[in-house]
Design a protein around this motif. Structure first.
Motif, PDB file in Angstrom:
ATOM      1  N   ARG B  91      -2.093  -8.164   3.969  1.00  0.00           N
ATOM      2  CA  ARG B  91      -1.930  -8.479   2.552  1.00  0.00           C
ATOM      3  C   ARG B  91      -3.215  -8.147   1.810  1.00  0.00           C
ATOM      4  NH1 ARG B  91       2.539 -10.914   0.912  1.00  0.00           N
ATOM      5  NH2 ARG B  91       3.885 -11.795   2.522  1.00  0.00           N
ATOM      6  N   ASP B  92      -3.060  -7.857   0.512  1.00  0.00           N
ATOM      7  CA  ASP B  92      -4.226  -7.442  -0.260  1.00  0.00           C
ATOM      8  C   ASP B  92      -4.961  -8.641  -0.837  1.00  0.00           C
ATOM      9  OD1 ASP B  92      -2.798  -6.491  -3.498  1.00  0.00           O
ATOM     10  OD2 ASP B  92      -2.853  -8.395  -2.442  1.00  0.00           O
ATOM     11  N   ASN B  93      -5.904  -8.359  -1.685  1.00  0.00           N
ATOM     12  CA  ASN B  93      -6.820  -9.374  -2.200  1.00  0.00           C
ATOM     13  C   ASN B  93      -6.116 -10.538  -2.880  1.00  0.00           C
ATOM     14  OD1 ASN B  93      -9.487 -10.321  -2.748  1.00  0.00           O
ATOM     15  ND2 ASN B  93      -9.217  -9.664  -4.852  1.00  0.00           N
ATOM     16  N   TYR B  94      -4.991 -10.236  -3.532  1.00  0.00           N
ATOM     17  CA  TYR B  94      -4.310 -11.305  -4.239  1.00  0.00           C
ATOM     18  C   TYR B  94      -3.297 -12.032  -3.360  1.00  0.00           C
ATOM     19  CZ  TYR B  94      -6.400  -8.943  -8.204  1.00  0.00           C
ATOM     20  OH  TYR B  94      -7.298  -8.360  -9.060  1.00  0.00           O
ATOM     21  N   GLY B  95      -3.131 -11.541  -2.151  1.00  0.00           N
ATOM     22  CA  GLY B  95      -2.252 -12.207  -1.213  1.00  0.00           C
ATOM     23  C   GLY B  95      -0.783 -11.929  -1.410  1.00  0.00           C
ATOM     24  N   GLN B  96      -0.417 -11.094  -2.350  1.00  0.00           N
ATOM     25  CA  GLN B  96       0.995 -10.845  -2.606  1.00  0.00           C
ATOM     26  C   GLN B  96       1.419  -9.463  -2.143  1.00  0.00           C
ATOM     27  OE1 GLN B  96       2.151 -13.500  -3.383  1.00  0.00           O
ATOM     28  NE2 GLN B  96       0.814 -14.590  -4.794  1.00  0.00           N
ATOM     29  N   ASN B  97       0.599  -8.475  -2.482  1.00  0.00           N
ATOM     30  CA  ASN B  97       0.912  -7.104  -2.082  1.00  0.00           C
ATOM     31  C   ASN B  97       0.773  -6.960  -0.567  1.00  0.00           C
ATOM     32  OD1 ASN B  97       1.550  -4.457  -2.297  1.00  0.00           O
ATOM     33  ND2 ASN B  97      -0.243  -3.855  -3.456  1.00  0.00           N
ATOM     34  N   PHE B  98       1.609  -6.142   0.028  1.00  0.00           N
ATOM     35  CA  PHE B  98       1.673  -6.034   1.488  1.00  0.00           C
ATOM     36  C   PHE B  98       1.565  -4.565   1.846  1.00  0.00           C
ATOM     37  CE2 PHE B  98       2.362  -8.802   4.963  1.00  0.00           C
ATOM     38  CZ  PHE B  98       2.935  -8.065   5.980  1.00  0.00           C
ATOM     39  N   VAL B  99       0.638  -4.223   2.755  1.00  0.00           N
ATOM     40  CA  VAL B  99       0.389  -2.823   3.095  1.00  0.00           C
ATOM     41  C   VAL B  99       0.593  -2.613   4.587  1.00  0.00           C
ATOM     42  CG1 VAL B  99      -1.279  -0.944   3.042  1.00  0.00           C
ATOM     43  CG2 VAL B  99      -1.272  -2.662   1.221  1.00  0.00           C
ATOM     44  N   PHE B 100       1.404  -1.600   4.923  1.00  0.00           N
ATOM     45  CA  PHE B 100       1.657  -1.252   6.317  1.00  0.00           C
ATOM     46  C   PHE B 100       0.751  -0.103   6.751  1.00  0.00           C
ATOM     47  CE2 PHE B 100       5.406  -3.385   8.042  1.00  0.00           C
ATOM     48  CZ  PHE B 100       5.842  -4.078   6.926  1.00  0.00           C
ATOM     49  N   GLY B 101       0.388  -0.104   8.019  1.00  0.00           N
ATOM     50  CA  GLY B 101      -0.302   1.026   8.603  1.00  0.00           C
ATOM     51  C   GLY B 101       0.664   2.177   8.827  1.00  0.00           C
ATOM     52  N   PRO B 102       0.148   3.323   9.253  1.00  0.00           N
ATOM     53  CA  PRO B 102       1.003   4.503   9.428  1.00  0.00           C
ATOM     54  C   PRO B 102       1.919   4.435  10.642  1.00  0.00           C
ATOM     55  CG  PRO B 102      -1.223   4.981  10.148  1.00  0.00           C
ATOM     56  CD  PRO B 102      -1.265   3.622   9.528  1.00  0.00           C
ATOM     57  N   GLY B 103       1.658   3.497  11.557  1.00  0.00           N
ATOM     58  CA  GLY B 103       2.523   3.325  12.713  1.00  0.00           C
ATOM     59  C   GLY B 103       2.040   4.050  13.951  1.00  0.00           C
ATOM     60  N   THR B 104       2.330   3.463  15.101  1.00  0.00           N
ATOM     61  CA  THR B 104       2.035   4.060  16.406  1.00  0.00           C
ATOM     62  C   THR B 104       3.339   4.201  17.171  1.00  0.00           C
ATOM     63  OG1 THR B 104      -0.164   3.042  16.522  1.00  0.00           O
ATOM     64  CG2 THR B 104       0.833   3.749  18.612  1.00  0.00           C
ATOM     65  N   ARG B 105       3.627   5.420  17.572  1.00  0.00           N
ATOM     66  CA  ARG B 105       4.858   5.651  18.317  1.00  0.00           C
ATOM     67  C   ARG B 105       4.559   5.477  19.803  1.00  0.00           C
ATOM     68  NH1 ARG B 105       9.684   7.521  16.968  1.00  0.00           N
ATOM     69  NH2 ARG B 105      11.028   8.366  18.593  1.00  0.00           N
ATOM     70  N   LEU B 106       5.208   4.483  20.418  1.00  0.00           N
ATOM     71  CA  LEU B 106       5.038   4.209  21.842  1.00  0.00           C
ATOM     72  C   LEU B 106       6.203   4.801  22.621  1.00  0.00           C
ATOM     73  CD1 LEU B 106       3.795   2.751  24.306  1.00  0.00           C
ATOM     74  CD2 LEU B 106       5.126   0.732  23.641  1.00  0.00           C
ATOM     75  N   SER B 107       5.868   5.587  23.606  1.00  0.00           N
ATOM     76  CA  SER B 107       6.870   6.142  24.511  1.00  0.00           C
ATOM     77  C   SER B 107       6.634   5.549  25.894  1.00  0.00           C
ATOM     78  CB  SER B 107       6.775   7.662  24.576  1.00  0.00           C
ATOM     79  OG  SER B 107       7.022   8.239  23.311  1.00  0.00           O
ATOM     80  N   VAL B 108       7.670   4.921  26.440  1.00  0.00           N
ATOM     81  CA  VAL B 108       7.585   4.338  27.775  1.00  0.00           C
ATOM     82  C   VAL B 108       8.365   5.240  28.730  1.00  0.00           C
ATOM     83  CG1 VAL B 108       8.054   2.331  29.221  1.00  0.00           C
ATOM     84  CG2 VAL B 108       7.417   2.026  26.819  1.00  0.00           C
ATOM     85  N   LEU B 109       7.651   5.730  29.739  1.00  0.00           N
ATOM     86  CA  LEU B 109       8.256   6.661  30.686  1.00  0.00           C
ATOM     87  C   LEU B 109       8.675   5.935  31.967  1.00  0.00           C
ATOM     88  CD1 LEU B 109       5.675   9.565  30.297  1.00  0.00           C
ATOM     89  CD2 LEU B 109       7.798   9.187  29.035  1.00  0.00           C
ATOM     90  N   PRO B 110       9.736   6.426  32.606  1.00  0.00           N
ATOM     91  CA  PRO B 110      10.182   5.760  33.843  1.00  0.00           C
ATOM     92  C   PRO B 110       9.209   5.993  34.993  1.00  0.00           C
ATOM     93  CG  PRO B 110      11.511   7.694  33.376  1.00  0.00           C
ATOM     94  CD  PRO B 110      10.612   7.520  32.194  1.00  0.00           C
TER      95      PRO B 110
END
Lengths: 114, 110
Positions: B91-110
């Motif tokens: 959350r940002d300085n005012y506590g209301q706005n919400f910011v997401f990161g770009p994401g991490t793609r996890l691949s689980v292999l057998p």
């Protein structure tokens, strides 16, 4: 509880058309949010609301409008659709406390503007 | 303003442990959240840290160091169903706005 519901699930618009994406939550949450997510990207906040009658802009508000007349409903209006608005739109709600900050997301609306 | 950084991709094998890091720059700080998103699905909440330290929820744990503006998500005993994208968010300085990161793609292999 249904949680957060969104309609429609899919929509194709022509350039210049308008539409409203509907969002309803039945958890009595004060906070509601609209995000867009472009392919392979993170979520960008469009607008948010901290209660009925109170809305504010997020990171990417241009081309959109919202209203919050009730606690349950938070519709997102697209005016004059443009290809750049092709995206997946998620609505979310939350009830913030000091101990938690969980957002509950709807299933999304997949919008294509041609 | 605010920005978050995550690795774009992580690959691991079933049964392994993987750590996904997140660094953030904000003008204020109200807590670090983690969300999971499977392809074609909606994000679902995993964990929230308002204070420094480790939060554990089953196979998933999340850590926060506010002095370092850093957190991580730890996934243990990886399963194929853990293959998904993982987002940190603040959350940002005012506590209301919400910011997401770009994401991490996890691949689980057998």
């Amino acid at each position: 509880n249904a949680g957060v519901t969104q309609t429609p699930k899919f929509r194709i618009l022509k350039i210049g058309q308008s539409m409203t994406l509907q969002c309803t939550q039945d958890m009595n949450h004060n906070y509601m949010y609209w995000y867009r997510q472009d392919p392979g990207m993170g979520l960008k906040l469009i607008y948010y609301s901290v209660g009925a009658g109170i809305t504010d802009k997020g990171e990417v508000p241009n081309g959109y409008n919202v209203s919050r007349s009730t606690t349950e409903d938070f519709p997102l209006r697209l005016e004059l659709a443009a290809p750049s608005q092709t995206s997946v739109y998620f609505c979310a709600s939350s009830s913030r406390t000091e101990a938690t900050d969980t957002q509950y997301f709807g299933p999304g609306t997949r919008l294509t503007v041609l | 303003g605010q920005s978050l950084e995550q690795p774009s991709e992580v690959t691991a094998v079933e049964g392994a442990i993987v750590q996904i890091n997140c660094t953030y720059q904000t003008s204020g700080f109200y807590g670090l959240s983690w969300y999971q998103q499977h392809d074609g699905g909606a994000p679902t909440f995993l964990s929230y840290n308002a204070l420094d330290g480790l939060e554990e929820t089953g196979r998933f744990s999340s850590f926060l160091s506010r002095s370092d503006s850093y957190g991580y998500l730890l996934l243990q005993e990886l399963q194929m169903k853990d293959s998904a994208s993982y987002f940190c968010a603040v959350r940002d300085n005012y506590g209301q706005n919400f910011v997401f990161g770009p994401g991490t793609r996890l691949s689980v292999l057998p």
